[in-house]
Design an enzyme around this catalytic site. Structure first.
Site, mmCIF file in Angstrom:
data_model
loop_
_atom_site.group_PDB
_atom_site.id
_atom_site.type_symbol
_atom_site.label_atom_id
_atom_site.label_comp_id
_atom_site.label_asym_id
_atom_site.label_seq_id
_atom_site.Cartn_x
_atom_site.Cartn_y
_atom_site.Cartn_z
ATOM 1 N N HIS A 1 0.833 -1.207 0.000
ATOM 2 C CA HIS A 1 0.000 0.000 0.000
ATOM 3 C C HIS A 1 0.868 1.258 0.000
ATOM 4 C CE1 HIS A 1 -2.980 -2.956 1.488
ATOM 5 N NE2 HIS A 1 -3.865 -2.148 0.923
ATOM 6 N N ASP B 1 -3.771 -6.408 -8.293
ATOM 7 C CA ASP B 1 -4.123 -5.823 -7.011
ATOM 8 C C ASP B 1 -4.452 -4.354 -7.292
ATOM 9 O OD1 ASP B 1 -4.531 -5.541 -4.296
ATOM 10 O OD2 ASP B 1 -2.594 -6.360 -3.699
#
Length: 334
Positions: A182, A250
């Site tokens: 992230h 993702d």
């Protein structure tokens, strides 16, 4: 149809979103906590997406793993345990762990199917390592390929019985990453021989309907992140693993990848991903992505259709399945 899955800004589809989605024709949508208030609201939202697209088999995704990753939350919806709970039971009673994982996944799927969600981004097949980032270690099914594959299979089976399609992730393995994708781009320096351990659960479940890539550099294979690497997608995921299901990225917004949203999306499609996952419903980024990628490739559309054709009517009683899971998990020493 564009090879992208978009998010929505809130609990209802905005008029501006509807106009954009009607023109862009994304392959599907993904929901987050901001989209999930209560059963009636969420069912109305998913119904509105199906009505807009005219597709009964529309992929509407969510990350409802249990534990820290749960978009539908109490008190409106029940809480579910994450992967390590089943890993702990496996130490005591392997067959009970497999059955508990299956019952848990089926109960989750019934909850999702009730509100019109068709795809759950689960199971994780990442192999836990001593230094695995906490972003993954708190969610994995264990450190040993055979148990991860066995419980991963049970999760896929449970989701299917509950009327939802599963997604194996994060290919070709996230367990060796010591950084959270992230926020940062991890680089894995393990040898190709060592990485065979990470590939094993994905090879065992190569027939899964859907899979998700990882934003990680594997030096043994390429200097590009897996999501943007034709070497990893074609030679490792499609080749060595043998996965021929629908392959999505993702979240393309993660800071592990550099560039604009459109650049990252175009790079992922060019590398061989079937679909781009863009989660945050930022209109300017969605417009850029739609303008940078062409229509979905025929092979990708065929994989999408094949994956969604595995949907079956939900079966089972969620309360009974949760009670069964809890009874099995009670065998773990306090």
């Amino acid at each position: 149809m564009k090879p992208v899955i978009f998010g929505l800004a809130g609990p209802v589809m905005l008029a501006s979103e509807a106009d954009f989605f009607r023109d862009a024709a994304p392959a599907g949508f993904i929901l987050f906590k901001r989209n999930c208030e209560n059963r009636a609201q969420l069912r109305a939202l998913t119904d509105s997406l199906r009505a807009l697209t005219g597709r009964d088999d529309l992929p509407i995704l969510i990350d409802q793993e249990g534990g820290r990753v749960a978009r539908m939350q109490p008190a409106e919806w029940p809480a579910f345990p994450a992967g390590p709970a089943f890993d702990a039971l496996y130490d005591v009673a392997p067959m009970s762990a497999i059955e508990a994982a299956r019952a848990n996944a089926q109960a989750i799927a019934l909850m999702l199917a009730e509100v019109g969600i068709t795809v759950n981004c689960l199971p994780l097949l990442d192999i836990a390592q001593p230094n695995t980032t906490e972003a993954i270690s708190t969610r994995t099914l264990g450190h040993e390929p055979q148990r991860v594959a066995a419980m991963g299979r049970a999760v896929l089976d449970g989701l299917a019985r509950g009327g939802v399609v599963g997604v194996v992730k994060h290919m070709p393995g996230h367990g060796r990453a010591e950084l959270d994708t992230h926020y940062s781009l991890p680089t894995v320096t393990a040898t190709e021989e060592a990485l065979a351990i990470d590939l094993a659960p994905f090879q065992a479940l190569r027939d899964a309907p859907m899979g998700m890539t990882s934003h990680i550099v594997f030096q043994a294979w390429d200097d590009r992140p897996a999501t943007l690497s034709p070497v990893i997608i074609n030679d490792i995921i499609r080749g060595r693993i043998g996965f021929d299901g629908l392959l999505m990225t993702d979240d393309i917004d993660m800071k592990a990848l550099s560039g604009t949203a459109g650049e990252k999306a175009a790079g992922a499609v060019a590398a061989g991903c079937d679909l781009v996952l863009d989660c945050w419903a930022r209109m300017d980024e969605m417009v850029e992505i739609a303008g940078r990628i062409g229509d979905i490739a025929p092979a990708s559309r065929a994989r999408l259709d094949r994956a969604m054709a595995t949907l079956r009517p939900p079966q089972g009683d969620a309360a009974e399945l949760a009670a069964k899971r809890d009874a099995l998990l009670a065998a773990v020493p306090a």
